[in-house]
Scaffold this active site. Sequence first.
Site, PDB file in Angstrom:
ATOM      1  N   ASP A   1      -1.153  -0.661   6.061  1.00 31.50           N
ATOM      2  CA  ASP A   1      -1.302   0.021   7.348  1.00 31.50           C
ATOM      3  C   ASP A   1      -2.733  -0.033   7.876  1.00 31.50           C
ATOM      4  OD1 ASP A   1      -2.253   1.897   5.346  1.00 31.50           O
ATOM      5  OD2 ASP A   1      -2.244   3.419   6.946  1.00 31.50           O
TER       6      ASP A   1
ATOM      7  N   ASP B   1      -0.126   5.161   0.888  1.00 35.01           N
ATOM      8  CA  ASP B   1      -0.372   6.138   1.950  1.00 35.01           C
ATOM      9  C   ASP B   1      -0.258   5.468   3.319  1.00 35.01           C
ATOM     10  OD1 ASP B   1      -1.323   8.587   0.375  1.00 35.01           O
ATOM     11  OD2 ASP B   1      -2.621   7.025  -0.406  1.00 35.01           O
TER      12      ASP B   1
ATOM     13  N   ASN C   1      -5.833   2.211  -2.992  1.00 32.28           N
ATOM     14  CA  ASN C   1      -7.230   2.592  -3.216  1.00 32.28           C
ATOM     15  C   ASN C   1      -7.371   4.063  -3.569  1.00 32.28           C
ATOM     16  OD1 ASN C   1      -8.274   0.067  -2.810  1.00 32.28           O
ATOM     17  ND2 ASN C   1      -9.087   0.470  -0.760  1.00 32.28           N
ATOM     18  N   ASN C   2      -6.304   4.807  -3.508  1.00 31.34           N
ATOM     19  CA  ASN C   2      -6.353   6.233  -3.840  1.00 31.34           C
ATOM     20  C   ASN C   2      -6.537   6.389  -5.341  1.00 31.34           C
ATOM     21  OD1 ASN C   2      -5.782   8.959  -4.378  1.00 31.34           O
ATOM     22  ND2 ASN C   2      -4.452   9.098  -2.585  1.00 31.34           N
TER      23      ASN C   2
ATOM     24  N   HIS D   1      -9.820   9.068   5.543  1.00 31.38           N
ATOM     25  CA  HIS D   1      -8.360   9.108   5.455  1.00 31.38           C
ATOM     26  C   HIS D   1      -7.846  10.140   6.450  1.00 31.38           C
ATOM     27  CE1 HIS D   1      -8.768   6.794   1.762  1.00 31.38           C
ATOM     28  NE2 HIS D   1      -9.682   7.668   1.390  1.00 31.38           N
TER      29      HIS D   1
ATOM     30  N   LYS E   1      -9.168  -2.680  -2.890  1.00 30.05           N
ATOM     31  CA  LYS E   1      -9.032  -3.498  -1.685  1.00 30.05           C
ATOM     32  C   LYS E   1     -10.213  -3.258  -0.743  1.00 30.05           C
ATOM     33  CE  LYS E   1      -5.296  -1.300  -0.872  1.00 30.05           C
ATOM     34  NZ  LYS E   1      -4.095  -0.724  -0.254  1.00 30.05           N
TER      35      LYS E   1
ATOM     36  N   ASP F   1       0.876  -1.163   0.000  1.00 28.70           N
ATOM     37  CA  ASP F   1       0.000   0.000   0.000  1.00 28.70           C
ATOM     38  C   ASP F   1       0.918   1.218   0.000  1.00 28.70           C
ATOM     39  OD1 ASP F   1      -2.335   1.583   0.288  1.00 28.70           O
ATOM     40  OD2 ASP F   1      -1.997   1.680   2.451  1.00 28.70           O
TER      41      ASP F   1
END
Length: 310
Positions: A247, A33, A65-66, A191, A222, A31
């Site tokens: 994370d 971020d 996922n961003n 977020h 995800k 991932d």
Amino acid sequence: MPGDFAFKGCRKIQGSQIIHLLKAKDFFLFDCDGVLWHGEHAINGAPKVVNSLIRQGKNVFFVTNNCTRPRENYVNKFYRLGFTDVIQEQIFSSSYCSALYLRDVAKVQGQVFVIGGEGVRKELREAGIPIVEDEIDATDATIYDCALTQNVKAVLMGHDDKFTFLKLARASCYLRDPECLFLATDNDPWHPLQNGRILPGSGCLTAALEVATGRKATVIGKPSRFMFECISSQFPLQPAQCLMVGDRLETDMLFGANCGLDTMLTLTGVSQMKQAESYRDSKQHTNQNFVPDYVVDTIADFLPAFDVLD
């Protein structure tokens, strides 16, 4: 959970354990971020870890996922933050995977109504998918008098910081057609921002549209397996040889569990050890899918291992 290491099971690992893990795994899924960076600042040591893995011949991929930027912009960010060995083909964002789903799986025949930013739209255009390009939302139109585009065969919900009631209403109208697909880039609820603030995620917008339509979205990002399927359609992944590093327990660890991958939680982002242990000790069986196999304070904990492996 896959793998046969005695030190598995929501435990912090270090030293020889990390060396053993790096030797055993050929595919590393990260991932971004909270794992590699916070905003415009790389997490200390993360660029060296990623560059070292790539130079050692490991297969490294980035699953995020961003959906706010296209892959080419991600390449620029990686390079800007010191991840100089990363190329576009390693990056699998929810916007890119949504475009692949619409083109290769759904084989959509018609236009797609997108709620989301330019990152999503550019990936769809590059995949040759026609999208609704009107400017109605920039006018004073309302759902009572605005024109509805004909031949809309899918609605794709992504992160949209210019989300409006009119966008919600138009999407609801299109989804009254049972043949119109309802997709979401991801289902992230929020977020973290600086100073204790949060940014509502795509999942909030998707939930509004689900309530309005009585339909459930097909989630591309995800923890859906589809992102892994996108990678495995282009590269010869073997789940037993993969490590998913993230994370967020409910997203990254669940993604790993859904795909049969070993998982590692890094404590530089959203989820912390106490929450992981709570899931581990839960009597609810499904909560075990949120439990990481391994835990590190930061992926910089990999760095001493490279001195041994080089």
